[in-house]
Scaffold this motif. Structure first.
Motif, mmCIF file in Angstrom:
data_model
loop_
_atom_site.group_PDB
_atom_site.id
_atom_site.type_symbol
_atom_site.label_atom_id
_atom_site.label_comp_id
_atom_site.label_asym_id
_atom_site.label_seq_id
_atom_site.Cartn_x
_atom_site.Cartn_y
_atom_site.Cartn_z
ATOM 1 N N GLU A 6 20.025 -23.680 4.282
ATOM 2 C CA GLU A 6 21.322 -23.753 4.954
ATOM 3 C C GLU A 6 22.063 -22.440 4.703
ATOM 4 O O GLU A 6 21.769 -21.709 3.757
ATOM 5 N N THR A 7 23.043 -22.169 5.554
ATOM 6 C CA THR A 7 23.879 -20.991 5.406
ATOM 7 C C THR A 7 25.322 -21.442 5.234
ATOM 8 O O THR A 7 25.845 -22.180 6.071
ATOM 9 N N VAL A 61 21.603 -31.346 2.495
ATOM 10 C CA VAL A 61 20.159 -31.115 2.456
ATOM 11 C C VAL A 61 19.564 -31.226 1.057
ATOM 12 O O VAL A 61 18.466 -30.721 0.799
ATOM 13 N N VAL A 62 20.258 -31.936 0.149
ATOM 14 C CA VAL A 62 19.688 -32.182 -1.173
ATOM 15 C C VAL A 62 19.556 -33.668 -1.475
ATOM 16 O O VAL A 62 19.239 -34.050 -2.597
ATOM 17 N N LYS A 84 19.547 -24.260 9.886
ATOM 18 C CA LYS A 84 18.155 -23.802 9.928
ATOM 19 C C LYS A 84 17.266 -24.738 10.739
ATOM 20 O O LYS A 84 16.129 -24.396 11.063
ATOM 21 N N GLY A 85 17.774 -25.954 11.020
ATOM 22 C CA GLY A 85 16.980 -26.926 11.757
ATOM 23 C C GLY A 85 17.018 -28.295 11.101
ATOM 24 O O GLY A 85 17.944 -28.617 10.344
ATOM 25 N N LEU A 86 15.995 -29.091 11.391
ATOM 26 C CA LEU A 86 15.852 -30.416 10.801
ATOM 27 C C LEU A 86 15.171 -30.248 9.440
ATOM 28 O O LEU A 86 14.106 -29.628 9.344
ATOM 29 N N ILE A 87 15.775 -30.788 8.370
ATOM 30 C CA ILE A 87 15.288 -30.545 7.019
ATOM 31 C C ILE A 87 14.653 -31.806 6.444
ATOM 32 O O ILE A 87 15.298 -32.858 6.348
ATOM 33 N N ALA A 119 11.746 -28.531 3.212
ATOM 34 C CA ALA A 119 11.184 -27.641 4.226
ATOM 35 C C ALA A 119 11.743 -28.014 5.593
ATOM 36 O O ALA A 119 12.153 -29.154 5.832
ATOM 37 N N VAL A 120 11.752 -27.038 6.489
ATOM 38 C CA VAL A 120 12.172 -27.274 7.867
ATOM 39 C C VAL A 120 11.075 -28.028 8.599
ATOM 40 O O VAL A 120 9.887 -27.699 8.469
#
Length: 602
Positions: free
Chosen positions: A159-160, A572-573, A582-585, A591-592
């Motif tokens: 993620e950003t 995403v944790v 970044k997409g689907l995690i 991982a993406v």
């Protein structure tokens, strides 16, 4: 009434001794009540307390010798005296309120101490945002300790964020007066794999003699779990099963059992005490995330305490879990968490130890609430103008930003879908067959579209995927700039036009939550500070938040406090499936993942 600065025990010890000895008069004496002693787990009828300099000076059967002409004497006949309640882990931003308004909301419910982790604002405004939260917290008439956020981003590479936090930031914050430790270490794969950054942050905290918060969301209790504990996290609130609580305390961690607006994890874990007989001093109650509507209408730590008791916990043990256990964990047992000499004079008057009506609340010896009403001011920080201008999408959104092209061929596709789980933070990684119309895959049945819209750097990016479990019907969309933890914008909807309308509305108002149906806005909660919080009165924000909940239900949603579920879809944790820029995690693999499954279902 304005609070005088609280003196340290050392600085006011001469007066405390003089009051306890009867050589000087107390500021406040409470008589006629029944004392709940959390140190010994006893109920002591007739015990009285004398307060001086905001601290307990005398606690015993008769405080008559502490009373002078200027002493305020309170008759607590018919009441129990219990310590002010402590929340061991929470995020103020989840209440959609600034620290001042959060304090104003929870003080009447008996909360006098909070340990908060402002990692939400850290993702938007960085260390500067953390300092502003810290500074407003220190202005309040109750004890608000800040845990320095550890993970911004929560999962590097996946993620950003608007800003990042590193070891130098942590080391700097450890010198601030209100910092109590390191916030929840969500990057557990980083700790397990020996990440230099994560271990340096932990080391900086330990060198400062402070506590490292934990967050181990994996169900794996094998070698990775043991490696994580060896890294230093000393508590964890991510348990959802009895065995989770047992495993943590066996490793020397404190198990934090949470009851937030949407997280109901006390009932499933309290049996470690009530049935398995584990030592309750290693268990702590917390809320983690509480919606403003919950705070105003249902309560805060008093709500969690009542719930633990209703689940079979002895009331005195439950009170320990919300007072002395928490204080001890953070190294503050000699400072707060009990009604004992030298401690901060935080005390609640209640007539029932099971239902816990909060009749009066004292913090540092001053009455701060009575009969559900705040009796003191909660000062506000002067938030700079740039903290109210953080939604930067780059350009207005259109239907096309939310179009999901099907793979070549135009036949039905198998897609990975985020599955929302009621009353829990984890999601399920689902696969579902979806129809294709005019080359696009859209919402159908219980499957809605979800989009993450970048809002920190004005890139114009939107990542699209699918989510199931909300039950939405009709042409609607819900957009929010509260999107743990990166806090981009999350839009969930059944119609691309409504999704664009909702996203553009939040850009116009500077952040918050909005719900649209058939081209009309049904609800709006403005959150101008970092797109996360409002400094409006708590009840006003709660009313708007409650209107949002009602509008979501009107659109078909049947989940309890579904906005909390919505706001965590980018976290995403926590397993199993999330969305990021970044997409689907896939959080089980960190991982993406591709949105569509090739070659049929896995």
């Amino acid at each position: 009434m304005k609070h005088a600065p609280l003196l340290s025990w050392a600085d006011c010890a001469p007066r405390l001794v003089a009051v306890a000895a009867g050589r000087a008069a107390a500021d406040l004496v409470i008589t006629g009540g029944t004392l709940v002693n959390v140190q010994s787990r006893e109920v002591l009828p007739g015990w009285q307390v004398a307060v001086a300099e905001g601290r307990f000076a005398y606690v015993g059967p008769d405080a008559a010798h502490c009373i002078g002409p200027q002493t305020r004497v309170v008759d607590a006949t018919g009441h129990f005296l219990i310590p002010g309640l402590c929340d061991g882990h929470m995020h103020i931003e989840s209440g959609m309120l600034t620290p001042a308004e959060f304090a104003a909301a929870v003080i009447p419910h008996g909360t006098t101490t909070i340990f908060h982790d402002p990692h939400e604002i850290a993702n938007v405004l960085g260390l500067r945002g953390v300092r502003m939260m810290h500074d407003e917290a220190l202005l309040q008439p109750i004890n608000i300790f800040t845990q320095m956020p550890s993970c911004a981003p929560s999962a590097p590479g996946l993620e950003t964020t608007g800003f990042e936090i590193g070891p130098d930031d942590v080391a700097e914050a450890m010198r601030w007066p209100g910092i109590i430790g390191l916030g929840e270490m969500m990057n557990y794969p980083g700790v397990i794999n020996g990440s230099q950054q994560m271990l340096e942050e932990i080391a900086a905290t330990m060198r400062a003699g402070k506590v490292v918060g934990g967050h181990y969301a994996s169900p794996d209790r094998g070698i990775p779990f043991h490696a994580y504990v060896a890294g230093g996290p000393s508590d964890d609130h991510e348990g959802t099963r009895e065995q989770d609580a047992i495993d943590r305390v066996r490793q020397g961690m404190r198990s934090m059992l949470r009851l937030g607006s949407a997280w109901y994890d006390i009932e499933s874990q309290i049996t470690a005490i009530t049935e398995k007989g584990l030592d309750p001093r290693n268990f702590i109650l917390c809320t983690d995330d509480c919606h403003s509507g919950t705070l105003v209408h249902d309560g805060h730590m008093n709500r969690a305490l009542r719930h633990a008791i209703a689940c079979g916990c002895d009331p005195l043990i439950a009170i320990q879990m919300a007072t002395i256990n928490t204080a001890t964990h953070f190294g503050l047992e000699r400072e707060l968490g009990s009604i004992a000499p030298g401690r901060r004079a935080d005390v609640i008057l209640t007539t029932d130890l099971r239902m816990l009506p909060i009749d009066a609340v004292y913090a540092r010896g001053v009455k701060v609430a009575e009969a559900g009403h705040l009796t003191v001011a909660c000062p506000h920080y002067d938030w700079p103008a740039d903290t109210r201008a953080t939604v930067r999408m780059g350009r207005g959104k259109t239907d096309g930003d939310f179009a999901i092209p099907a793979p070549a061929g135009g036949k039905p596709v198998t897609a990975r879908v985020i599955g929302v789980v009621g009353n829990q933070a984890p999601t399920k990684a689902l696969t579902m067959d979806l129809a294709v119309t005019d080359g696009l895959v859209g919402a159908q049945g219980d499957v809605a579209q979800i989009a993450l819209v970048e809002r920190h750097r004005a890139t114009g990016q939107a990542v699209n995927a699918f989510v199931s479990g909300f039950g939405y019907r009709g042409r609607m969309a819900l957009a929010s700039t509260v999107a743990h933890d990166s806090h981009h914008m999350i839009v969930v909807g059944t119609d691309r036009t409504q999704m664009a309308l909702a996203a553009n509305r939040l850009a116009a108002v500077g952040g918050g939550v909005t719900l649209w149906r058939d081209g009309l806005e049904l609800a709006l909660v403005e959150l101008p500070i970092a797109g996360l919080m409002s400094d409006r009165p708590a009840r006003e924000v709660a009313d708007k938040a409650q209107a949002l909940v009602a509008a979501m239900a009107d659109c078909g949603c049947t989940l309890n406090n579904a906005f909390m579920q919505h706001s965590l879809l980018a976290l995403v944790v926590i397993p199993e499936l999330r969305i990021s820029d970044k997409g689907l995690i896939d959080v089980t693999r960190f991982a993406v993942s591709d949105l569509f499954v090739t070659g049929g279902k896995p």
